[in-house]
Motif scaffolding. Sequence first.
Motif, PDB file in Angstrom:
ATOM      1  N   PHE A   1       0.857  -1.182   0.000  1.00 47.26           N
ATOM      2  CA  PHE A   1       0.000   0.000   0.000  1.00 47.26           C
ATOM      3  C   PHE A   1       0.892   1.231   0.000  1.00 47.26           C
ATOM      4  O   PHE A   1       1.791   1.345   0.831  1.00 47.26           O
ATOM      5  CB  PHE A   1      -0.901   0.032   1.236  1.00 47.26           C
TER       6      PHE A   1
ATOM      7  N   GLY B   1       0.756   5.325   0.256  1.00 47.43           N
ATOM      8  CA  GLY B   1      -0.132   6.384   0.719  1.00 47.43           C
ATOM      9  C   GLY B   1       0.036   7.685  -0.031  1.00 47.43           C
ATOM     10  O   GLY B   1       0.618   7.762  -1.112  1.00 47.43           O
TER      11      GLY B   1
ATOM     12  N   GLU C   1      -3.157   4.673  -2.838  1.00 44.76           N
ATOM     13  CA  GLU C   1      -4.283   5.259  -2.121  1.00 44.76           C
ATOM     14  C   GLU C   1      -4.489   6.724  -2.486  1.00 44.76           C
ATOM     15  O   GLU C   1      -3.581   7.393  -2.968  1.00 44.76           O
ATOM     16  CB  GLU C   1      -4.051   5.129  -0.623  1.00 44.76           C
ATOM     17  N   ASN C   2      -5.710   7.189  -2.223  1.00 45.13           N
ATOM     18  CA  ASN C   2      -6.086   8.600  -2.364  1.00 45.13           C
ATOM     19  C   ASN C   2      -6.013   9.113  -3.791  1.00 45.13           C
ATOM     20  O   ASN C   2      -5.629  10.257  -4.030  1.00 45.13           O
ATOM     21  CB  ASN C   2      -5.237   9.475  -1.434  1.00 45.13           C
TER      22      ASN C   2
ATOM     23  N   THR D   1     -14.809   4.146  -3.020  1.00 43.46           N
ATOM     24  CA  THR D   1     -13.392   3.990  -2.724  1.00 43.46           C
ATOM     25  C   THR D   1     -12.646   5.311  -2.880  1.00 43.46           C
ATOM     26  O   THR D   1     -13.014   6.142  -3.692  1.00 43.46           O
ATOM     27  CB  THR D   1     -12.743   2.931  -3.630  1.00 43.46           C
TER      28      THR D   1
ATOM     29  N   ASN E   1      -9.579   5.003  -3.690  1.00 38.63           N
ATOM     30  CA  ASN E   1      -8.449   4.476  -4.454  1.00 38.63           C
ATOM     31  C   ASN E   1      -8.857   4.082  -5.874  1.00 38.63           C
ATOM     32  O   ASN E   1      -8.348   3.108  -6.418  1.00 38.63           O
ATOM     33  CB  ASN E   1      -7.851   3.269  -3.730  1.00 38.63           C
TER      34      ASN E   1
END
Length: 91
Positions: free
Chosen positions: A8, A10, A37-38, A80, A82
Amino acid sequence: GDETACVFIGLGSKQRVVRAFERYAPLVNVGGYVVLENTVLNGRPAAPDFGPGPHEAVADILARHPDFVPDPTYERYTITFNKNGYLRRMS
């Protein structure tokens, strides 16, 4: 080895996310995932002033790493942060 890994990555600028991918993606075996992510930042729809970040990093990574593809399986039944960030290693 024969172990599987799920990495993962970030939040960060596009360059930071790409560097992290380059460092950790080799740990992921075929069938495993790197999750960025994000990817909703920079106006997709959140934080329109964030600047190039995870979403832009996904496009850069996929252009240079054909062994990874987006896997929307984890986006089917939920909202989500993501989107298009679940990258599965195919070869």
